[in-house]
Enzyme design. Structure first.
Site, PDB file in Angstrom:
ATOM      1  NE  ARG A  45      -9.131  -7.095   2.064  1.00  0.00           N
ATOM      2  CZ  ARG A  45      -7.897  -6.187   2.196  1.00  0.00           C
ATOM      3  NH1 ARG A  45      -7.927  -5.263   1.293  1.00  0.00           N
ATOM      4  NH2 ARG A  45      -7.141  -6.483   3.457  1.00  0.00           N
ATOM      5  CB  VAL A  46     -13.201  -2.688   2.080  1.00  0.00           C
ATOM      6  CG1 VAL A  46     -12.915  -1.421   2.509  1.00  0.00           C
ATOM      7  CG2 VAL A  46     -14.335  -2.430   1.015  1.00  0.00           C
ATOM      8  N   GLY A  47     -10.134  -3.246   2.858  1.00  0.00           N
ATOM      9  CA  GLY A  47      -9.193  -3.134   3.890  1.00  0.00           C
ATOM     10  C   GLY A  47      -9.300  -1.983   4.843  1.00  0.00           C
ATOM     11  CG  ASP A  48      -5.792  -0.838   6.483  1.00  0.00           C
ATOM     12  OD1 ASP A  48      -5.351  -2.066   5.765  1.00  0.00           O
ATOM     13  OD2 ASP A  48      -4.753  -0.110   6.595  1.00  0.00           O
ATOM     14  N   GLY A  92      -4.868  -5.338   6.312  1.00  0.00           N
ATOM     15  CA  GLY A  92      -5.995  -4.474   6.560  1.00  0.00           C
ATOM     16  C   GLY A  92      -6.807  -5.512   7.600  1.00  0.00           C
ATOM     17  CB  THR A 140       1.641  -0.138   4.276  1.00  0.00           C
ATOM     18  OG1 THR A 140       1.596  -1.253   3.540  1.00  0.00           O
ATOM     19  CG2 THR A 140       3.139  -0.199   5.336  1.00  0.00           C
ATOM     20  N   GLY A 141      -0.006  -2.662   5.493  1.00  0.00           N
ATOM     21  CA  GLY A 141       0.192  -4.001   6.001  1.00  0.00           C
ATOM     22  C   GLY A 141      -1.127  -4.801   5.890  1.00  0.00           C
ATOM     23  CB  THR A 160      -0.845  -0.070   1.415  1.00  0.00           C
ATOM     24  OG1 THR A 160      -1.686  -1.141   1.382  1.00  0.00           O
ATOM     25  CG2 THR A 160      -1.784   1.192   1.541  1.00  0.00           C
TER      26      THR A 160
END
Ligand code: GLY
Length: 294
Positions: free
Chosen positions: A189-192, A215, A212-213, A161
């Site tokens: 899918r949605v991350g952080d 989520g 970053t990383g 990210t």
């Protein structure tokens, strides 16, 4: 990190800092920095975003400024060259914080944001799957549901990210982030990254944070807000980032990297992953770019 990525990161840092030097607000510097990374196609964001399992690139981005706690974000946006610009428009032009899916894309089209060049051959091939391969894809998706019970599997696949934090001469901090998500992710899918307080946070009474990383782990700890709250209490950025990432590991076996900037300009780049490609510049000498930080 490739030579091209190193050069691109340095270019991004210079473009953001030049704006700050000319007196621009930190939010402009953050957006400009992220746009260089999104436009490059060299990172997992914007033109380089990885596709979801159905072959479609759906991107997430967010931006926040610390004076009035204004924030904007998009999730699952498609075909936009600079998703962070769409996030900024949500913040500036609407009464909302987060727009999602096809209507986020429609919003970007309404404001005539730059379109992404059509995806490469690999992505196009995946989009037009013959029936046999589609069945395979459905099986892969079902398997992925099963794997979601196994965080160690997902942890290995999270990376790249992009994000930025900045402090301007008026003492306002800003943070932003942009991503194509993680490998082998289910459509939808949605991350952080677009979730304020998870992937980013900015508050002039604390500082600015961009994550970053993975989520799925960052969301469950609300990492960016947790770091910001500790900064507001006067904690040191490096110590704070280390403590919160240790909590992430201990509580949810998470892996992540953090850009952390305190309201008085102290900063830390901290990760519990093997590598984190990042850099900083304060206007003299060359920008510092590396893929490991202490
Ligand atoms: N941190 C990016 C993601 O998990 O989507």
């Amino acid at each position: 990190m490739t030579k091209a990525q190193r050069a691109c990161l340095a270019e991004a840092l210079v473009s953001g800092y030049d704006l700050l030097r000319r007196g621009a607000p930190s939010i402009d510097a953050v957006e400009a920095t992220i746009r260089v990374l999104e436009g490059s196609g060299l990172f997992n964001a914007g033109c380089g975003a990885r596709p979801q399992l159905d072959g479609t690139r759906r991107m997430d981005a967010s931006i926040m400024e610390g004076r009035d706690l204004r924030a904007g974000a998009v999730a699952g946006i498609e075909g936009v060259r600079y998703p962070v610009a769409a996030a900024r428009l949500v913040m500036e032009e609407t009464a909302h914080v987060l727009l999602v899916g096809p209507l986020a894309t429609h919003f970007a089209r309404h404001f005539k944001l730059d379109r992404q060049p059509s995806p490469g051959k690999r992505v196009q091939r995946t989009v037009s799957l013959p029936r046999a391969r589609l069945t395979g894809l459905q099986r892969k998706t079902r398997d992925l549901f099963a794997q979601m019970q196994k965080p160690s599997r997902l942890r290995r696949e999270a990376r790249e990210t992009v994000g930025a934090v900045a402090l301007d001469r008026d003492g306002t901090v800003a943070a932003g982030a942009s991503t194509g998500g993680i490998a082998l992710m289910l459509p939808g899918r949605v991350g952080d990254t677009p979730l304020i307080g998870c992937g980013v946070y900015a508050d002039n009474e604390a500082g600015a944070v961009s994550m970053t990383g993975l989520g799925e782990s960052i969301i469950r700890i609300a990492v960016a807000k947790e770091i910001a709250d500790r900064l507001a209490g006067g904690a040191n950025p490096a110590t704070t980032a280390r403590l919160v990432l240790a909590k992430l590991t201990k509580r949810v076996q998470g892996s992540a990297g953090a850009l952390v900037l305190s309201r008085d300009g102290r900063f830390a780049i901290t990760h519990n992953t093997a590598r984190m490609t990042a850099g900083y510049w304060s206007g003299t000498g060359r920008p510092v770019v590396a893929d490991r930080f202490p």
